[in-house]
Design a protein around this motif. Structure first.
Motif, PDB file in Angstrom:
ATOM      1  N   GLY A  74       0.815  -1.215   0.000  1.00  0.00           N
ATOM      2  CA  GLY A  74       0.000   0.000   0.000  1.00  0.00           C
ATOM      3  C   GLY A  74       0.845   1.260   0.000  1.00  0.00           C
ATOM      4  O   GLY A  74       0.583   2.203  -0.759  1.00  0.00           O
ATOM      5  N   GLU A  75       1.882   1.291   0.856  1.00  0.00           N
ATOM      6  CA  GLU A  75       2.757   2.456   0.916  1.00  0.00           C
ATOM      7  C   GLU A  75       3.527   2.615  -0.389  1.00  0.00           C
ATOM      8  O   GLU A  75       3.727   3.731  -0.874  1.00  0.00           O
ATOM      9  CB  GLU A  75       3.727   2.325   2.092  1.00  0.00           C
ATOM     10  CG  GLU A  75       4.750   3.447   2.195  1.00  0.00           C
ATOM     11  CD  GLU A  75       4.127   4.814   2.375  1.00  0.00           C
ATOM     12  OE1 GLU A  75       4.810   5.814   2.083  1.00  0.00           O
ATOM     13  OE2 GLU A  75       2.954   4.901   2.799  1.00  0.00           O
ATOM     14  N   ARG A  77       2.547   1.753  -3.367  1.00  0.00           N
ATOM     15  CA  ARG A  77       1.636   2.289  -4.390  1.00  0.00           C
ATOM     16  C   ARG A  77       1.386   3.775  -4.167  1.00  0.00           C
ATOM     17  O   ARG A  77       1.331   4.555  -5.114  1.00  0.00           O
ATOM     18  CB  ARG A  77       0.327   1.507  -4.361  1.00  0.00           C
ATOM     19  CG  ARG A  77      -0.583   1.776  -5.564  1.00  0.00           C
ATOM     20  CD  ARG A  77      -1.757   0.817  -5.571  1.00  0.00           C
ATOM     21  NE  ARG A  77      -2.620   1.039  -6.717  1.00  0.00           N
ATOM     22  CZ  ARG A  77      -2.435   0.521  -7.909  1.00  0.00           C
ATOM     23  NH1 ARG A  77      -1.388  -0.268  -8.131  1.00  0.00           N
ATOM     24  NH2 ARG A  77      -3.272   0.765  -8.904  1.00  0.00           N
ATOM     25  N   ARG A  78       1.255   4.179  -2.899  1.00  0.00           N
ATOM     26  CA  ARG A  78       1.050   5.603  -2.621  1.00  0.00           C
ATOM     27  C   ARG A  78       2.248   6.430  -3.080  1.00  0.00           C
ATOM     28  O   ARG A  78       2.093   7.545  -3.595  1.00  0.00           O
ATOM     29  CB  ARG A  78       0.787   5.808  -1.124  1.00  0.00           C
ATOM     30  CG  ARG A  78      -0.633   5.489  -0.687  1.00  0.00           C
ATOM     31  CD  ARG A  78      -0.895   5.953   0.732  1.00  0.00           C
ATOM     32  NE  ARG A  78      -0.213   5.122   1.702  1.00  0.00           N
ATOM     33  CZ  ARG A  78      -0.729   4.015   2.227  1.00  0.00           C
ATOM     34  NH1 ARG A  78      -1.909   3.604   1.845  1.00  0.00           N
ATOM     35  NH2 ARG A  78      -0.056   3.319   3.128  1.00  0.00           N
ATOM     36  N   ARG A  79       3.460   5.892  -2.889  1.00  0.00           N
ATOM     37  CA  ARG A  79       4.657   6.623  -3.305  1.00  0.00           C
ATOM     38  C   ARG A  79       4.731   6.753  -4.824  1.00  0.00           C
ATOM     39  O   ARG A  79       5.115   7.804  -5.351  1.00  0.00           O
ATOM     40  CB  ARG A  79       5.910   5.920  -2.779  1.00  0.00           C
ATOM     41  CG  ARG A  79       6.059   6.010  -1.271  1.00  0.00           C
ATOM     42  CD  ARG A  79       7.423   5.550  -0.824  1.00  0.00           C
ATOM     43  NE  ARG A  79       7.530   5.513   0.635  1.00  0.00           N
ATOM     44  CZ  ARG A  79       8.675   5.327   1.293  1.00  0.00           C
ATOM     45  NH1 ARG A  79       9.799   5.167   0.621  1.00  0.00           N
ATOM     46  NH2 ARG A  79       8.690   5.305   2.605  1.00  0.00           N
ATOM     47  N   ALA A  82       2.228   9.401  -5.856  1.00  0.00           N
ATOM     48  CA  ALA A  82       2.733  10.739  -5.539  1.00  0.00           C
ATOM     49  C   ALA A  82       3.787  11.174  -6.548  1.00  0.00           C
ATOM     50  O   ALA A  82       3.818  12.331  -6.975  1.00  0.00           O
ATOM     51  CB  ALA A  82       3.323  10.753  -4.132  1.00  0.00           C
ATOM     52  N   SER A  95      -5.715   8.640  -5.927  1.00  0.00           N
ATOM     53  CA  SER A  95      -4.893   8.315  -4.762  1.00  0.00           C
ATOM     54  C   SER A  95      -5.589   7.297  -3.883  1.00  0.00           C
ATOM     55  O   SER A  95      -6.820   7.194  -3.872  1.00  0.00           O
ATOM     56  CB  SER A  95      -4.615   9.581  -3.940  1.00  0.00           C
ATOM     57  OG  SER A  95      -3.896  10.517  -4.707  1.00  0.00           O
ATOM     58  N   GLU A  96      -4.785   6.552  -3.137  1.00  0.00           N
ATOM     59  CA  GLU A  96      -5.360   5.632  -2.158  1.00  0.00           C
ATOM     60  C   GLU A  96      -6.018   6.469  -1.051  1.00  0.00           C
ATOM     61  O   GLU A  96      -5.547   7.550  -0.714  1.00  0.00           O
ATOM     62  CB  GLU A  96      -4.256   4.757  -1.553  1.00  0.00           C
ATOM     63  CG  GLU A  96      -3.530   3.900  -2.580  1.00  0.00           C
ATOM     64  CD  GLU A  96      -4.395   2.788  -3.126  1.00  0.00           C
ATOM     65  OE1 GLU A  96      -5.309   2.348  -2.416  1.00  0.00           O
ATOM     66  OE2 GLU A  96      -4.162   2.372  -4.276  1.00  0.00           O
ATOM     67  N   GLU A  98      -6.754   8.204   2.254  1.00  0.00           N
ATOM     68  CA  GLU A  98      -5.836   8.572   3.319  1.00  0.00           C
ATOM     69  C   GLU A  98      -6.534   8.524   4.668  1.00  0.00           C
ATOM     70  O   GLU A  98      -7.635   9.035   4.830  1.00  0.00           O
ATOM     71  CB  GLU A  98      -5.299   9.980   3.094  1.00  0.00           C
ATOM     72  CG  GLU A  98      -4.318  10.423   4.162  1.00  0.00           C
ATOM     73  CD  GLU A  98      -3.827  11.841   3.939  1.00  0.00           C
ATOM     74  OE1 GLU A  98      -2.686  12.113   4.317  1.00  0.00           O
ATOM     75  OE2 GLU A  98      -4.585  12.655   3.405  1.00  0.00           O
TER      76      GLU A  98
END
Length: 214
Positions: A74-75, A77-79, A82, A95-96, A98
């Motif tokens: 998950g992190e 994919r968020r990076r 971004a 975006s995922e 938050e």
């Protein structure tokens, strides 16, 4: 970057507030008719297009080997999202969701640390660790308050403090949380909160509200 959907009739009645949301908070509102997206209200300079999911998956697969060890999917994919948003600002990458930290729990942890420091029964090493932890918590609280929407911030303040609210008090509260807004924006947010039933307008000529006990 927050996104939401709104039916065309409802959007027509709220157009001013939706434009303010885009300008002040970067919110993207997709306008729908019978559940189908027709158009979007986005911050100036941004196109309401999105990178295809297949392209996003390909970027994620390509970036995965170079990401830090132990990072969650998950992190990671968020990076990647971004990075794509930074590289292609004319695109809108979903975006995922938050999840913001619980500010109340952070404050409780900070108070507990402060109490231990005041007692002075810790070793120098323990004291230094707790001081660093307190600084980290304080920074997290500040960042969280800045990332919260105007409505979230005011709702929390109204629930905590109660009393009478007007544009001036709302502007001050948002300013303390790191958001500089004018009276017009503050009145718009108060109207939205009143629509949830938390506030009741008490003046026909001025935007003055009393907290409604739920």
């Amino acid at each position: 970057m927050a996104e939401n959907e709104l039916g065309i009739e409802e959007a027509r009645a709220q157009i001013g507030d939706l434009v303010d949301d885009a300008h002040y908070e970067g919110t993207i509102t997709h306008i729908t008719r019978h559940g189908r997206r027709l158009a979007s209200i986005v911050p100036a300079g941004m196109k309401a297009t999105s990178i295809p999911e297949a392209a996003l998956d390909a970027a994620f697969d390509a970036a995965w080997p170079g990401l830090p060890e132990g990072i969650s999917m998950g992190e990671a994919r968020r990076r990647v999202i971004a990075a794509l948003n930074a590289a292609y600002p004319h695109m809108v990458v979903p975006s995922e969701p938050e999840v913001l930290p619980d500010v109340d729990r952070l404050k409780q942890a900070s108070e507990s640390i402060e109490k231990q420091l005041v007692e002075g029964t810790l070793s120098p090493e323990q004291t230094e660790r707790l001081r660093r932890a307190a600084q980290s918590i304080a920074e997290t609280i500040r960042e969280t308050r800045v990332r919260m929407t105007h409505q979230q911030i005011l709702t929390k303040a109204i629930e905590d403090e109660g009393g009478t609210w007007d544009a001036a008090r709302a502007v001050t509260t948002l300013g303390l949380a790191g958001h500089g807004v004018d009276d017009r924006r503050a009145r718009a947010v108060l109207r939205r909160i009143a629509a949830t039933g938390l506030l009741t307008r008490t003046s026909q000529t001025r935007a003055i509200y009393d907290t409604h006990e739920r």
